[in-house]
Write a protein that holds these residues in place. Structure first.
Motif, PDB file in Angstrom:
ATOM      1  N   ARG A 146       0.912  -1.207  -0.223  1.00 40.25           N
ATOM      2  CA  ARG A 146       0.067  -0.086   0.272  1.00 40.25           C
ATOM      3  C   ARG A 146       1.207   1.202  -0.061  1.00 40.25           C
ATOM      4  NH1 ARG A 146      -4.808   0.376   4.993  1.00 40.25           N
ATOM      5  NH2 ARG A 146      -4.873  -1.257   3.605  1.00 40.25           N
ATOM      6  N   THR A 147       0.849   2.168  -0.553  1.00 31.61           N
ATOM      7  CA  THR A 147       1.329   3.468  -0.606  1.00 31.61           C
ATOM      8  C   THR A 147       0.579   4.919  -0.736  1.00 31.61           C
ATOM      9  OG1 THR A 147       2.883   2.641  -2.518  1.00 31.61           O
ATOM     10  CG2 THR A 147       2.768   4.616  -2.232  1.00 31.61           C
ATOM     11  N   GLU A 148       0.978   5.649   0.129  1.00 30.11           N
ATOM     12  CA  GLU A 148      -0.033   6.716   0.483  1.00 30.11           C
ATOM     13  C   GLU A 148       1.362   8.088   0.454  1.00 30.11           C
ATOM     14  OE1 GLU A 148      -1.396   7.186   4.470  1.00 30.11           O
ATOM     15  OE2 GLU A 148      -0.745   5.385   4.392  1.00 30.11           O
ATOM     16  N   LYS A 149       0.620   9.159   0.329  1.00 27.21           N
ATOM     17  CA  LYS A 149       1.575  10.405   0.226  1.00 27.21           C
ATOM     18  C   LYS A 149       1.375  11.009   1.960  1.00 27.21           C
ATOM     19  CE  LYS A 149       2.825  11.644  -3.628  1.00 27.21           C
ATOM     20  NZ  LYS A 149       4.295  11.576  -4.163  1.00 27.21           N
ATOM     21  N   VAL A 150       3.114  11.134   2.148  1.00 27.78           N
ATOM     22  CA  VAL A 150       3.042  11.773   3.599  1.00 27.78           C
ATOM     23  C   VAL A 150       4.086  12.970   4.094  1.00 27.78           C
ATOM     24  CG1 VAL A 150       3.615  11.283   6.479  1.00 27.78           C
ATOM     25  CG2 VAL A 150       2.308   9.398   4.776  1.00 27.78           C
ATOM     26  N   GLY A 151       3.701  13.954   3.809  1.00 27.72           N
ATOM     27  CA  GLY A 151       4.669  15.401   3.873  1.00 27.72           C
ATOM     28  C   GLY A 151       5.486  14.974   1.867  1.00 27.72           C
ATOM     29  N   GLY A 152       4.494  14.725   1.449  1.00 27.22           N
ATOM     30  CA  GLY A 152       5.094  15.377   0.510  1.00 27.22           C
ATOM     31  C   GLY A 152       6.688  13.903  -0.029  1.00 27.22           C
ATOM     32  N   ALA A 153       5.904  12.930   0.897  1.00 27.64           N
ATOM     33  CA  ALA A 153       7.261  11.739  -0.232  1.00 27.64           C
ATOM     34  C   ALA A 153       6.430  10.733   0.563  1.00 27.64           C
ATOM     35  CB  ALA A 153       8.111  11.701   0.821  1.00 27.64           C
ATOM     36  N   ASP A 154       6.511   9.684  -0.373  1.00 32.70           N
ATOM     37  CA  ASP A 154       5.542   8.226  -0.517  1.00 32.70           C
ATOM     38  C   ASP A 154       5.747   7.376   0.675  1.00 32.70           C
ATOM     39  OD1 ASP A 154       4.568   9.371  -2.935  1.00 32.70           O
ATOM     40  OD2 ASP A 154       5.733   7.941  -3.724  1.00 32.70           O
ATOM     41  N   LEU A 155       4.684   6.929   1.028  1.00 30.27           N
ATOM     42  CA  LEU A 155       5.155   5.814   2.444  1.00 30.27           C
ATOM     43  C   LEU A 155       4.478   4.940   2.251  1.00 30.27           C
ATOM     44  CD1 LEU A 155       5.884   5.036   4.926  1.00 30.27           C
ATOM     45  CD2 LEU A 155       2.992   6.058   6.072  1.00 30.27           C
ATOM     46  N   VAL A 156       5.236   3.915   1.861  1.00 26.65           N
ATOM     47  CA  VAL A 156       4.798   2.315   1.626  1.00 26.65           C
ATOM     48  C   VAL A 156       5.105   1.104   2.266  1.00 26.65           C
ATOM     49  CG1 VAL A 156       5.970   1.056  -0.238  1.00 26.65           C
ATOM     50  CG2 VAL A 156       5.968   2.734  -0.541  1.00 26.65           C
ATOM     51  N   THR A 157       3.588   1.456   2.779  1.00 25.77           N
ATOM     52  CA  THR A 157       3.847  -0.133   3.713  1.00 25.77           C
ATOM     53  C   THR A 157       3.006  -1.027   2.835  1.00 25.77           C
ATOM     54  OG1 THR A 157       1.505  -0.065   4.315  1.00 25.77           O
ATOM     55  CG2 THR A 157       3.132   1.510   5.342  1.00 25.77           C
ATOM     56  N   TYR A 158       3.393  -2.848   3.521  1.00 26.68           N
ATOM     57  CA  TYR A 158       4.108  -4.223   3.526  1.00 26.68           C
ATOM     58  C   TYR A 158       2.859  -4.525   5.092  1.00 26.68           C
ATOM     59  CZ  TYR A 158       7.042  -3.171   0.376  1.00 26.68           C
ATOM     60  OH  TYR A 158       8.512  -2.818  -0.755  1.00 26.68           O
ATOM     61  N   GLY A 200      13.187  38.627  -0.984  1.00 23.91           N
ATOM     62  CA  GLY A 200      12.853  38.127   0.058  1.00 23.91           C
ATOM     63  C   GLY A 200      12.658  37.875   0.941  1.00 23.91           C
ATOM     64  N   VAL A 201      12.941  36.148   0.930  1.00 28.49           N
ATOM     65  CA  VAL A 201      12.525  35.481   1.205  1.00 28.49           C
ATOM     66  C   VAL A 201      13.844  35.400   2.836  1.00 28.49           C
ATOM     67  CG1 VAL A 201      13.144  33.194   1.992  1.00 28.49           C
ATOM     68  CG2 VAL A 201      12.497  33.467  -1.240  1.00 28.49           C
ATOM     69  N   GLU A 202      12.769  35.370   3.351  1.00 28.74           N
ATOM     70  CA  GLU A 202      13.386  34.914   4.995  1.00 28.74           C
ATOM     71  C   GLU A 202      14.278  33.837   5.541  1.00 28.74           C
ATOM     72  OE1 GLU A 202      10.234  34.947   8.284  1.00 28.74           O
ATOM     73  OE2 GLU A 202       9.442  37.557   7.211  1.00 28.74           O
ATOM     74  N   ASP A 203      15.320  34.133   6.551  1.00 30.52           N
ATOM     75  CA  ASP A 203      16.482  32.945   6.544  1.00 30.52           C
ATOM     76  C   ASP A 203      15.882  31.881   7.291  1.00 30.52           C
ATOM     77  OD1 ASP A 203      18.305  34.869   5.810  1.00 30.52           O
ATOM     78  OD2 ASP A 203      18.812  35.678   7.571  1.00 30.52           O
ATOM     79  N   ASP A 204      15.228  31.770   7.894  1.00 24.45           N
ATOM     80  CA  ASP A 204      14.598  30.659   8.278  1.00 24.45           C
ATOM     81  C   ASP A 204      12.804  30.103   7.639  1.00 24.45           C
ATOM     82  OD1 ASP A 204      15.761  30.090  10.593  1.00 24.45           O
ATOM     83  OD2 ASP A 204      14.235  32.013  11.406  1.00 24.45           O
ATOM     84  N   MET A 205      13.321  30.262   6.322  1.00 25.08           N
ATOM     85  CA  MET A 205      12.044  30.176   5.868  1.00 25.08           C
ATOM     86  C   MET A 205      12.702  28.910   4.585  1.00 25.08           C
ATOM     87  SD  MET A 205       9.030  29.643   4.245  1.00 25.08           S
ATOM     88  CE  MET A 205       7.920  30.983   4.514  1.00 25.08           C
ATOM     89  N   PRO A 206      12.167  27.712   4.419  1.00 23.13           N
ATOM     90  CA  PRO A 206      13.355  26.617   3.579  1.00 23.13           C
ATOM     91  C   PRO A 206      12.915  26.390   2.077  1.00 23.13           C
ATOM     92  CG  PRO A 206      11.745  26.018   4.601  1.00 23.13           C
ATOM     93  CD  PRO A 206      11.636  27.012   5.329  1.00 23.13           C
ATOM     94  N   ILE A 207      13.415  26.161   0.750  1.00 21.51           N
ATOM     95  CA  ILE A 207      13.270  25.643  -0.227  1.00 21.51           C
ATOM     96  C   ILE A 207      12.579  24.480   0.180  1.00 21.51           C
ATOM     97  CG2 ILE A 207      13.350  25.914  -2.802  1.00 21.51           C
ATOM     98  CD1 ILE A 207      15.492  28.390  -2.085  1.00 21.51           C
ATOM     99  N   GLU A 208      11.598  23.959  -0.763  1.00 20.84           N
ATOM    100  CA  GLU A 208      11.930  22.519  -1.008  1.00 20.84           C
ATOM    101  C   GLU A 208      11.642  22.001  -1.539  1.00 20.84           C
ATOM    102  OE1 GLU A 208       8.763  19.289   1.774  1.00 20.84           O
ATOM    103  OE2 GLU A 208       8.768  21.172   2.552  1.00 20.84           O
ATOM    104  N   HIS A 209      12.038  21.441  -2.655  1.00 17.55           N
ATOM    105  CA  HIS A 209      11.388  21.574  -4.256  1.00 17.55           C
ATOM    106  C   HIS A 209      12.082  20.519  -4.762  1.00 17.55           C
ATOM    107  CE1 HIS A 209      10.066  22.558  -8.153  1.00 17.55           C
ATOM    108  NE2 HIS A 209       9.135  22.936  -7.794  1.00 17.55           N
TER     109      HIS A 209
END
Length: 1003
Positions: free
Chosen positions: A477-489, A704-713
């Motif tokens: 079974r596969t589901e999305k968790v926080g932008g990533a695939d969580l695969v369980t058996y 104007g991106v703040e220091d504590d604002m991450p890039i996630e792409h």
């Protein structure tokens, strides 16, 4: 893209290969009940039956190979030897091919026997995927198996099978701990099957002090060496299976080619080897060769002088740094400043040119090498930190004066420079094995290099959970968790659930400060939840900085880095317990699993030690009780951690090699456990800075991106992966380039070492030496009678030269009327008569001893000087590119010319020494020559030749550094022991008085 399309159309070639092995797996499984019905004695008897079958079916081929070898050894003509050697090598290949056919035929039965032995002795049964891994290793390939999939157990299958040929099978590990624990853990399996197991450990003072065989009846005084009975290094190699480190296998090969008697050799045939953590050993460690060295001249004061001068230079004004290439160069302004401070006009003039290497090394040490990242300073000594494992590399030194430059920079004592006595790279050493295999959790990214350099294919073995899912035993079974695939058996029959690791996308921050604030926040949240956390860093200073930040936030933690090496096993044993936080400089190559809930056996040992118990002399039942309590605690803790999501791995920086990152991730979610990972990056990280991080930073500033604002792409993650691919390719080119140069030396090394083996094994070297004498005398006559007119010949000078070689009864006048051919015949006749007289004087047995001694001494002395000359040639050969000359071609050409000169010099020295040997009484050795290896687990110690007598004021044989009289002399005299082992059985020694002194290296 094309590769993905091809895979969709044709299918995954790796999956096809795994499926092709399924019939063999089915056959092994069918034998399981039969093996369970057999007794222990039956299983041991099966081993003897296998050995007889292999020997019987290859007996004819082995006889042909033995005859071909004898013909090669007996031949004295050099040109004829080449053809005979080729015939011998072809015969050996035929033997290996014959043995391979037999082993392939008995593989299913042999593997079934090993599986049953493991089940009975250590309670582990090989899974089907582990059987697949064993077959892949037997085929001479690399098996990529994830962390926690049981590679140690897998290795028992091919090691047992290939040991049946009675040529020895080696298991190569990256460190002493893994080789020792592997032999102790798997020893009962081999023992039940009637297979002996040896272990070799680092012990520079005397290899015999680090040699053991597994014996389940042996009780060691040190519980770490339980069941390991000390033996000689040779006995450890004579075992059917030998565990040891890559360094020790390589150094033993070099030591065996420095001996003066064949009985001193330890290593047997290089038949079959499995390299554990193969990417670490054959790629990461491949850059630095193994070197055995002796001390040369005292180090120059220029190291300290230039270390002080380069500190006054300014970046971008006096020198420039190329980040990608890791190169630093002086500007014209910088050169002018150095010349002014030294008070000279031209640094590059002939009289000052020898100063430039000192300046270059000082600048590299100052700019490119940092304390607590590349090395540490401990007890007044600079110790290298392995960039891939974070371990301290005791005894290893940077080459070509760089280490001395760093010592000058740090203000510690600048140690003596060294003289290379023997050297080889891992590439060339491991390629000498008839069959080589490897196993690791991360090899696919380096498949091209393994294929091109070692002719090793990589096969990715699925995890046991993935294999069961493909067999239809588990549902996926596969589901999305926080932008990533969580695969369980899930197992339909039992409801058991298994997980595939959850790899979250990278988070990228503008600067280091923001990145580490985010890391500390994530760690604190996980700790509060009760999840264990492993934080990976790339440098010691980073781990210590992060540790101080966590301390300020009140987060308890353990630090695992090069400075805490002694506590490594304890820290790892506790790393999977609820809420534990572990900071590690680098997890690659450590070879220890992190178990959810903790390691029960390690916890029990630690608990008993804290109570003051001696683990060797425990009261009956005490160990069982402590272990049961630890197992109960681990079971409770495991359930807690499992429900919280398992181990969470945090990476604080991307490594330049993808597989190192994969090694760190692989610590989580072992064997279907839950687990997760995430990398935190900043635009000022080394990798980001080298590949366009400034451009992204300027874009973030404009937005104007703040220091504590991450890039996630995903696009950014792909860019980082592409950068890693480029760096991996660049490093591969460097290693390939190094190998191309070393291949030149390797061909020469093979010939020299082959000559040494002939000298040691032949019953007499008389025909060879007489042939050398004839060649030398012919050349001497020709040089003094080269003119057409006899009046131009210098017979007097010829006579003086011949007298320097051997005593002659003739005068110069006796030769005046002779033609060159007559003169040559006369001198050869006199040489043989003189040789016969010398042999009559010494006795035939002693003459054979003298022949070997003289030849080995000359070969070693000239070879060591030749290695130094090749090093000097290599250092300057790159400058040929300015003259539009390919440096490698120039190196090959000049190295060949130097080799021809080497062979002529060896012949010259032997001829001039052999007539001057005489018997002398053996003199006690008053000094142990300091020989060092550049890779050791412990500190460098004196290396001594067995059979030497130690004087009162000599360094003690134990390697303590104390004088013998202040250390073991009293106890040795009381016990009647002979320091250094039994002396060689010789009533007298050979003293040579050559025209040019010949030095003999002791080890």
């Amino acid at each position: 893209m094309f590769k993905k399309l091809l895979t969709r159309v044709m299918g995954d070639p790796n999956e096809r290969e795994v499926r092709s092995l399924q019939p063999i797996i089915d056959e092994i499984n069918q034998l399981e009940n039969e093996m369970k019905a057999r007794s222990d004695a039956d299983l041991r008897g099966q081993t003897e039956e296998f050995r007889r079958r292999v020997a019987a079916e290859t007996a004819a081929l082995a006889q042909e190979a033995a005859e071909a070898r004898e013909a090669y050894l007996q031949e004295t003509d050099t040109s004829a030897q080449q053809g005979l050697r080729a015939e011998w090598e072809a015969a050996v290949k035929a033997v290996k091919a014959g043995e391979r056919e037999v082993l392939d035929a008995i593989l299913p039965t042999a593997f079934a026997a090993v599986r049953e032995a493991a089940r009975r002795t250590i309670g582990l049964r090989h899974y089907d995927v582990q059987l697949i891994g064993g077959i892949v290793l037997h085929q001479g390939k690399i098996a990529e198996m994830r962390t926690g999939e049981g590679k140690t157990l897998v290795a028992t299958l091919p090691l047992y099978l290939n040991a049946l040929a009675r040529h020895g099978a080696h298991l190569v590990t990256p460190n002493d701990y893994l080789s020792k624990i592997g032999a102790q853990w798997m020893g009962p399996v081999y023992s039940l099957l009637g297979v002996s197991v040896g272990v070799i450990q680092s012990a520079a003072a005397n290899p015999d002090l680090g040699s053991f065989v597994y014996d389940h009846t042996f009780q060691s005084a040190d519980d770490r060496y339980q069941f390991l009975r000390p033996v000689s290094r040779r006995a450890a190699y004579e075992a059917d299976v030998t565990y040891g480190t890559n360094n020790e296998f390589g150094f033993d090969y070099l030591r065996d080619n420095m001996i003066f008697a064949s009985e001193e050799a330890a290593q047997n045939e290089l038949h079959f080897a499995i390299v554990d953590e193969v990417d670490n050993i054959l790629i990461d460690e491949a850059r630095t060769p193994l070197i055995i060295s002796g001390q040369a001249q005292e180090s120059s004061d220029l190291y300290r002088i230039f270390a002080g001068l380069v500190k006054r230079l300014r970046l971008n004004e006096d020198y420039l740094v190329e980040e990608k290439e890791r190169v630093v160069t002086l500007t014209e302004e910088g050169v002018n400043k150095i010349e002014g401070w030294l008070g000279i006009d031209n640094l590059y003039s002939a009289e000052h040119f020898e100063k430039t290497p000192y300046l270059d090394n000082a600048l590299r040490a100052h700019v490119l090498y940092s304390v607590d990242r590349d090395y540490i300073v401990k007890d007044g000594e600079v110790i290298i930190v392995d960039e891939f494992t974070g371990r301290l590399m005791h005894g290893r030194r940077f080459s070509e004066g760089l280490h001395q430059a760093i010592e000058g920079k740090e203000g510690v004592r600048v140690q003596r420079e060294s003289l290379t006595l023997a050297t080889i790279t891992f590439q060339n050493f491991f390629r000498m094995y008839h069959k080589l295999a490897g196993m690791t959790g991360t090899a696919a990214t380096e498949a091209e290099e393994f294929s091109k350099i070692y002719q090793l294919d990589v096969t990715m073995i699925p995890t046991n959970i993935e294999y069961r899912a493909k067999q239809g035993e588990l549902t996926t079974r596969t589901e999305k968790v926080g932008g990533a695939d969580l695969v369980t058996y899930e197992a339909p029959a039992t409801g058991d659930r298994y997980f595939k690791r959850l790899d979250s996308p990278d988070l990228i921050y503008k600067n280091q400060e923001a990145k580490f604030r985010a890391v500390v926040k994530d760690v604190a949240e996980m700790h509060k939840q009760g999840r264990p956390v492993l934080v990976g860093t790339v440098a010691i200073e980073t781990s210590e900085m992060l540790a101080s930040m966590l301390k300020r936030h009140g987060v308890p933690h353990s630090v695992l880095n090069a400075k805490q090496h002694e506590r490594e096993a304890i820290i790892i044993a506790q790393a999977g317990r609820p809420g534990n936080v572990t900071i590690a400089t680098n997890m690659a190559g450590r070879g220890v699993d992190i178990l959810l809930g903790g390691n029960a056996e390690g916890m029990a040992r630690d608990h008993l030690r804290k109570q003051g118990h001696d683990l060797i002399n425990l009261e009956p039942g005490m160990w069982e009780q402590a272990l049961a309590e630890a197992e109960a605690e681990v079971k409770r803790n495991r359930q807690v951690v499992w429900e919280l999501g398992g181990l969470h791995v945090i990476g604080t920086e991307r490594h330049e090699a993808r597989r190192i990152d994969n090694q760190l991730r692989g610590r989580a979610a072992r064997q279907g456990d839950p687990g997760s990972s995430r990398f935190y990056l900043s635009l000022s990280d080394d990798l980001m800075r080298r590949f366009g991080g400034e451009n992204v930073a300027s874009l973030m500033n404009r937005l104007g991106v703040e220091d504590d604002m991450p890039i996630e792409h995903n696009l950014v993650s792909k860019t980082i992966a592409n950068a890693q691919v480029r760096v991996e390719g660049f490093n591969f080119d460097i290693r390939k380039h190094v190998l191309e140069y070393d291949d030149v030396v390797n061909k020469q090394r093979e010939i020299i070492y082959d000559q040494r083996r002939q000298i040691l094994t032949k019953s007499t070297m008389r025909p060879t030496i007489l042939g050398m004498i004839e060649n030398d005398l012919t050349a001497v006559v020709k040089s003094f009678t080269s003119g057409q007119d006899p009046a131009d010949w210098d017979i007097t000078a010829l006579h003086q030269t011949v007298i320097g070689i051997m005593p002659v009864p003739d005068t110069a006048a006796d030769w005046q009327a002779m033609a060159p051919d007559e003169l040559t015949d006369r001198l050869c006749e006199l040489a043989e008569q003189t040789y016969d007289a010398k042999e009559a004087e010494l006795g035939a047995e002693w003459m054979r001893h003298a022949e070997r001694h003289v030849m080995l001494s000359v070969v070693d002395h000239r070879w060591q000087r030749h290695l130094t000359d090749l090093d000097q040639l290599r250092e300057g050969i790159g400058l040929r590119a300015f003259a539009q000359v390919e440096p490698l071609l120039a190196y090959k050409k000049e190295a060949f010319e130097m080799y021809q000169g080497l062979m002529a010099d060896i012949q010259h020295d032997i001829v001039r020494a052999i007539f001057h040997v005489q018997q002398a009484r053996p003199e006690p050795v008053r000094r142990v020559q300091q020989l060092q290896t550049n890779r050791q687990e412990g500190e460098a110690r004196p290396v001594r030749r067995s059979g030497s007598t130690i004087g009162r004021n000599d360094p003690c044989w134990c390697g303590s550094g104390k004088k013998y009289k202040q250390c073991h002399m009293a106890s040795d005299h009381e016990s009647g022991a002979t320091p250094g082992g039994p002396p060689a059985p010789a009533p007298a020694a050979v003293k040579a008085r050559p025209a040019a002194p010949v030095k003999r290296a002791r080890r």
